[in-house]
Design a protein around this motif. Structure first.
Motif, PDB file in Angstrom:
ATOM      1  N   ALA A  47      33.128  37.455  30.020  1.00 34.04           N
ATOM      2  CA  ALA A  47      34.474  37.302  30.580  1.00 34.04           C
ATOM      3  C   ALA A  47      35.063  38.700  30.697  1.00 34.04           C
ATOM      4  O   ALA A  47      35.285  39.372  29.681  1.00 34.04           O
ATOM      5  CB  ALA A  47      35.328  36.414  29.688  1.00 34.04           C
ATOM      6  N   GLU A  48      35.275  39.134  31.950  1.00 35.37           N
ATOM      7  CA  GLU A  48      35.660  40.523  32.184  1.00 35.37           C
ATOM      8  C   GLU A  48      36.899  40.613  33.076  1.00 35.37           C
ATOM      9  O   GLU A  48      37.191  39.705  33.857  1.00 35.37           O
ATOM     10  CB  GLU A  48      34.514  41.292  32.850  1.00 35.37           C
ATOM     11  N   GLN A  49      37.598  41.756  32.927  1.00 33.40           N
ATOM     12  CA  GLN A  49      38.726  42.075  33.799  1.00 33.40           C
ATOM     13  C   GLN A  49      38.671  43.537  34.182  1.00 33.40           C
ATOM     14  O   GLN A  49      38.130  44.370  33.444  1.00 33.40           O
ATOM     15  CB  GLN A  49      40.051  41.748  33.102  1.00 33.40           C
ATOM     16  N   ASN A  50      39.252  43.831  35.347  1.00 33.82           N
ATOM     17  CA  ASN A  50      39.354  45.209  35.815  1.00 33.82           C
ATOM     18  C   ASN A  50      40.653  45.807  35.286  1.00 33.82           C
ATOM     19  O   ASN A  50      41.734  45.338  35.642  1.00 33.82           O
ATOM     20  CB  ASN A  50      39.340  45.240  37.346  1.00 33.82           C
ATOM     21  N   PRO A  51      40.595  46.832  34.415  1.00 34.82           N
ATOM     22  CA  PRO A  51      41.823  47.405  33.858  1.00 34.82           C
ATOM     23  C   PRO A  51      42.807  47.898  34.923  1.00 34.82           C
ATOM     24  O   PRO A  51      44.019  47.922  34.676  1.00 34.82           O
ATOM     25  CB  PRO A  51      41.306  48.567  33.004  1.00 34.82           C
ATOM     26  N   GLU A  52      42.295  48.276  36.081  1.00 33.01           N
ATOM     27  CA  GLU A  52      43.194  48.725  37.150  1.00 33.01           C
ATOM     28  C   GLU A  52      44.116  47.602  37.589  1.00 33.01           C
ATOM     29  O   GLU A  52      45.250  47.856  38.015  1.00 33.01           O
ATOM     30  CB  GLU A  52      42.375  49.231  38.345  1.00 33.01           C
ATOM     31  N   ASP A  53      43.676  46.348  37.465  1.00 29.46           N
ATOM     32  CA  ASP A  53      44.529  45.216  37.817  1.00 29.46           C
ATOM     33  C   ASP A  53      45.764  45.151  36.912  1.00 29.46           C
ATOM     34  O   ASP A  53      46.858  44.810  37.363  1.00 29.46           O
ATOM     35  CB  ASP A  53      43.750  43.906  37.714  1.00 29.46           C
ATOM     36  N   TRP A  54      45.588  45.460  35.632  1.00 26.76           N
ATOM     37  CA  TRP A  54      46.744  45.467  34.708  1.00 26.76           C
ATOM     38  C   TRP A  54      47.743  46.545  35.131  1.00 26.76           C
ATOM     39  O   TRP A  54      48.947  46.306  35.158  1.00 26.76           O
ATOM     40  CB  TRP A  54      46.294  45.757  33.278  1.00 26.76           C
ATOM     41  N   TRP A  55      47.224  47.714  35.446  1.00 26.95           N
ATOM     42  CA  TRP A  55      48.058  48.871  35.791  1.00 26.95           C
ATOM     43  C   TRP A  55      48.837  48.609  37.087  1.00 26.95           C
ATOM     44  O   TRP A  55      50.037  48.885  37.175  1.00 26.95           O
ATOM     45  CB  TRP A  55      47.162  50.095  35.904  1.00 26.95           C
ATOM     46  N   LEU A  56      48.155  48.048  38.072  1.00 25.39           N
ATOM     47  CA  LEU A  56      48.821  47.730  39.341  1.00 25.39           C
ATOM     48  C   LEU A  56      49.871  46.634  39.144  1.00 25.39           C
ATOM     49  O   LEU A  56      50.940  46.665  39.776  1.00 25.39           O
ATOM     50  CB  LEU A  56      47.791  47.289  40.380  1.00 25.39           C
ATOM     51  N   ALA A  57      49.572  45.675  38.267  1.00 25.42           N
ATOM     52  CA  ALA A  57      50.540  44.611  37.994  1.00 25.42           C
ATOM     53  C   ALA A  57      51.770  45.164  37.284  1.00 25.42           C
ATOM     54  O   ALA A  57      52.899  44.712  37.533  1.00 25.42           O
ATOM     55  CB  ALA A  57      49.890  43.514  37.159  1.00 25.42           C
ATOM     56  N   MET A  58      51.591  46.135  36.412  1.00 29.88           N
ATOM     57  CA  MET A  58      52.743  46.791  35.783  1.00 29.88           C
ATOM     58  C   MET A  58      53.619  47.460  36.829  1.00 29.88           C
ATOM     59  O   MET A  58      54.850  47.377  36.769  1.00 29.88           O
ATOM     60  CB  MET A  58      52.261  47.832  34.766  1.00 29.88           C
ATOM     61  N   GLN A  59      52.987  48.114  37.800  1.00 28.58           N
ATOM     62  CA  GLN A  59      53.754  48.807  38.848  1.00 28.58           C
ATOM     63  C   GLN A  59      54.609  47.837  39.646  1.00 28.58           C
ATOM     64  O   GLN A  59      55.816  48.043  39.829  1.00 28.58           O
ATOM     65  CB  GLN A  59      52.794  49.554  39.774  1.00 28.58           C
ATOM     66  N   SER A  60      54.003  46.754  40.138  1.00 25.33           N
ATOM     67  CA  SER A  60      54.733  45.844  41.015  1.00 25.33           C
ATOM     68  C   SER A  60      55.834  45.093  40.264  1.00 25.33           C
ATOM     69  O   SER A  60      56.935  44.895  40.788  1.00 25.33           O
ATOM     70  CB  SER A  60      53.772  44.855  41.676  1.00 25.33           C
ATOM     71  N   THR A  62      57.426  46.099  37.519  1.00 22.18           N
ATOM     72  CA  THR A  62      58.497  47.047  37.178  1.00 22.18           C
ATOM     73  C   THR A  62      59.462  47.197  38.345  1.00 22.18           C
ATOM     74  O   THR A  62      60.692  47.149  38.162  1.00 22.18           O
ATOM     75  CB  THR A  62      57.913  48.413  36.801  1.00 22.18           C
ATOM     76  N   ALA A  63      58.914  47.371  39.535  1.00 24.65           N
ATOM     77  CA  ALA A  63      59.767  47.505  40.720  1.00 24.65           C
ATOM     78  C   ALA A  63      60.622  46.255  40.922  1.00 24.65           C
ATOM     79  O   ALA A  63      61.814  46.345  41.254  1.00 24.65           O
ATOM     80  CB  ALA A  63      58.905  47.761  41.958  1.00 24.65           C
ATOM     81  N   THR A  64      60.044  45.093  40.694  1.00 25.06           N
ATOM     82  CA  THR A  64      60.769  43.835  40.904  1.00 25.06           C
ATOM     83  C   THR A  64      61.930  43.682  39.926  1.00 25.06           C
ATOM     84  O   THR A  64      63.050  43.340  40.323  1.00 25.06           O
ATOM     85  CB  THR A  64      59.816  42.634  40.779  1.00 25.06           C
TER      86      THR A  64
END
Length: 532
Positions: A47-60, A62-64
Motif C-alpha cells: 500500500a503506497e502513496q506518492n509524497p508529492e500528492d500530500w505536498w500538492l494537497a497542502m498547497q491547494s 491552504t489557498a482555499t
C-alpha cells in the motif's frame, strides 16, 4: 487585527484536511478544506502513496482556507501537523523520496518479520530475547507485519539500489516538516511507533541496542523533538509554494493516535476517548508504561511529555460503513436520489450516507435479529493480530433483509470497540464518560448505540470530524504560549452533546457480544486457509 491564527494540516490516508483556527477562549474554526489523493493497493499486499500528492494537497487547501476566511497570510502565527502514522518515507540527503511512501496499511513484509522475530525460543510467537528487550526499552514490540521496521527491512532486501540512497527515515508528517523547514526531525510519538525508541523515564532517545538487534542504521534516524517544539520557520521556497509568509513558525505536531485524543479534550490522566474514522481505536491517558501482549494493547508515547495513551487499535471502523454504502445500501436505500451522486468527497459520506442510511434503519430491532457482523475487512490488530482475518455475516436467515445487515455492521463495529474497552480495563481503567470523535461520531444514532453497547456515557465534542486538526492547533498554541498548561486544552474543547445508555437493551447486546467474541477463534484456521 487577529494575530492568533494557526494553520493545522491533518494528513490522512485518503486526503489532507487543512483547518484555520483562531485562538480565543476556545479554538475557533474559521475555515477548512479537503483535498483527496490516491493510495495504491498492490497485489502483493503493498500500500503506497506518492509524497508529492500530500505536498500538492497542502498547497491547494491552504489557498482555499485563506481565501474562504479572507485571511492575510501575515496573520498566520504558526503551522502544525496531525498525520497518519507508521508510514515509511525514505529520503535522500536533499529530502527527496527514494521511492513511494509505504502506508501503515502495507503488509508485504511478512517474510522480513518472520526472519526478524519468529526464530529461536519464542514467547507468544516472538523471539524471547527481542520481545523482552523491546518491552524493557520501548514498552512495546514490532509484532505486526504493518510495523515500519519491517517495511524498512523489506526495502533493504528487495530494493538495494533505492536503499543505498537513503539518508533519513521519516514518517508522513516528518517528511512534510522537512519540506517546510529543511530540518530532519521526528516527534516522540512517531519515534516510539518505530519501536526503536527508548521510552523509559529519563531516556527518550533512539536505542542503539535495538537498532543493532534489528539491523537498522542509526544514522538514518533523525533528531527527536517534543510535539510543541518549534522546528524552524518556513523556508522561502516552501512559503512561496504554500502561499504563506517566509519564517512562519513550524511546530512538531503529532501523529493521529496522539493528537486525536488531544483534539477530543482527553488530556488528563484517566481520560478515555474512542475514535472512529477510516480505522478506529480506544485510548486512555496514563502515566504508566503498560502492555498486554495477549490483547495487543500497549502504552504508546503521546503528545504530552511523560504521559502515554493505553491504546488498542481497530483496523477498519468507518471503512466498514463505506463498504456498506458501496455494496449494500445503494439499491435498497437509493443513495443516488434525484440522479445526483451525493457521496463525493471524504466528508460527504458522513452527511449523506448517515442521513439516508440511518433514517432507513431507525426502526430496525436492536440486536439485528441475532445477525452478527465481524468488522475485520482488512485484517485486525487488537485484540488479535491477523492480517488474514475478514468480515463475516453470521446467523442470516430467510427473513434477513438489507436493513438488518446494515444495522449488524454498525453493531459489529461497536462490539469490537466494547471488546477493546473491556480488555483495556484489565490493566488501565477506562473513564465512565468517554469522548467519542471522528467522522462516524457525527451521527447521533451511532453515539446512542455506542452508549447502549458499551454501557458508558458518551460525550461528543464540537466538530468531531476535525479533532486531529484541533489537536495539532492546540499543540501549536501551546508552543506559541497562547495556551499556558497542557490541562488547559480540555477547557478549550467543549462538549456538544451527551448520551447515556439504555439499560433495557443490555441483555440483547450482551448475548450478541458473547457470540461476537468467539467468532475469530472459531474461524481463524478458515481465514488462514482462504487468504494465504
Amino acid at each position: 487585527m487577529d494575530t492568533d491564527c494557526i494553520l493545522a494540516y491533518d494528513i490522512g490516508t485518503t486526503g489532507v484536511k487543512t483547518c484555520l483556527f483562531r485562538v480565543n477562549s476556545t479554538l475557533e474554526l474559521l475555515a477548512s478544506a479537503t483535498k483527496e489523493y490516491p493510495i495504491q493497493l498492490l497485489a502483493n499486499g503493498g500500500a503506497e502513496q506518492n509524497p508529492e500528492d500530500w505536498w500538492l494537497a497542502m498547497q491547494s487547501t491552504t489557498a482555499t482556507v485563506l481565501s474562504d476566511a479572507k485571511m492575510n497570510k501575515d496573520r498566520i502565527q504558526g503551522i502544525s501537523f496531525c498525520s497518519q502514522m507508521q508510514g515509511l518515507v525514505l529520503v535522500d540527503e536533499n529530502f527527496d523520496p527514494v521511492r513511494n511512501a509505504m502506508s501503515y496499511m502495507d503488509q508485504r513484509a511478512s517474510s522480513e518479520m518472520k526472519k526478524g522475530i519468529s526464530h529461536g525460543f519464542k514467547i507468544e510467537g516472538i523471539n524471547a530475547i527481542k520481545l523482552l528487550l523491546s518491552l524493557w526499552i520501548t514498552g512495546a514490540v514490532a509484532a505486526s507485519v504493518k510495523d515500519p521496521i519491517w517495511k524498512y527491512k523489506w526495502v533493504e532486501k528487495n530494493e538495494p539500489e533505492n536503499f543505498g540512497k537513503v539518508r533519513w527515515w521519516f514518517d508522513v508528517k516528518e517528511y512534510l516538516i522537512a519540506r517546510c523547514t529543511n530540518e530532519a526531525v521526528m516527534t516522540r510519538d512517531s519515534a516510539f511507533a518505530t519501536f526503536l525508541y527508548n521510552s523509559r523515564k529519563g531516556k527518550g532517545d533512539w536505542s542503539p541496542l535495538l537498532c543493532k538487534l534489528f539491523g537498522v542504521r542509526r544514522e538514518h534516524l533523525p533528531k527527536i523533538i517534543n510535539a510543541e517544539e518549534k522546528v524552524g520557520g518556513l523556508t522561502r521556497e516552501a512559503a512561496e509554494f504554500l502561499g504563506l509568509k517566509t519564517d512562519t513558525l513550524v511546530f512538531g505536531g503529532g501523529g493521529d493516535a496522539s493528537l486525536i485524543g488531544v483534539g477530543a479534550g482527553a488530556v488528563e490522566e484517566g481520560d478515555t476517548h474512542i475514535y472512529a474514522g477510516t480505522s478506529g481505536w480506544i485510548g486512555t491517558v496514563t502515566k504508566k508504561r503498560t502492555v498486554d501482549i495477549d490483547a495487543r494493547i500497549a502504552s504508546i508515547v503521546g503528545a504530552r511529555d511523560g504521559y502515554y495513551n493505553y491504546f488498542g487499535e481497530q483496523e477498519t471502523s468507518g471503512k466498514c460503513l463505506q463498504w456498506v454504502k458501496d455494496h449494500l445500501a445503494l439499491d435498497e436505500i437509493d443513495l443516488y436520489l434525484e440522479k445526483k451522486k451525493i457521496t463525493d468527497g471524504p466528508d460527504a459520506i458522513y452527511e449523506s450516507l448517515f442521513e439516508f442510511m440511518f433514517d432507513s434503519i431507525k426502526d430496525t430491532e436492536p440486536g439485528s435479529h441475532g445477525v452478527i457482523f465481524t468488522p475485520w475487512l482488512h485484517g485486525n490488530r487488537c485484540p488479535f493480530e491477523d492480517p488474514k482475518a475478514r468480515g463475516i455475516f453470521f446467523n442470516i436467515s430467510l427473513h434477513t433483509g438489507k436493513r438488518v445487515l446494515i444495522r449488524a455492521v454498525i453493531e459489529g463495529i461497536l462490539f469490537h470497540k466494547r471488546w477493546i474497552l473491556e480488555l483495556s480495563d484489565r490493566k488501565v481503567k477506562t473513564s465512565n464518560k468517554i469522548r467519542f470523535v471522528g467522522g462516524v461520531a457525527r451521527s447521533s444514532f451511532i453515539c446512542q448505540m455506542l452508549a447502549d453497547i458499551t454501557g458508558k456515557t458518551i460525550e461528543r465534542v464540537i466538530h468531531p470530524e476535525n479533532v486531529g486538526a484541533i489537536g495539532a492547533a492546540a499543540i501549536a498554541a501551546l508552543g506559541l504560549g497562547k495556551i499556558k498548561e497542557f490541562e488547559d486544552i480540555k477547557q478549550m474543547i467543549p462538549v456538544d452533546q451527551t448520551w447515556t445508555p439504555n439499560t433495557f437493551l443490555k441483555p440483547v447486546y450482551d448475548k450478541n457480544f458473547s457470540v461476537f467474541q468467539n467468532l475469530y477463534e472459531s474461524n481463524k484456521k478458515h481465514f488462514a486457509m482462504l487468504n494465504s
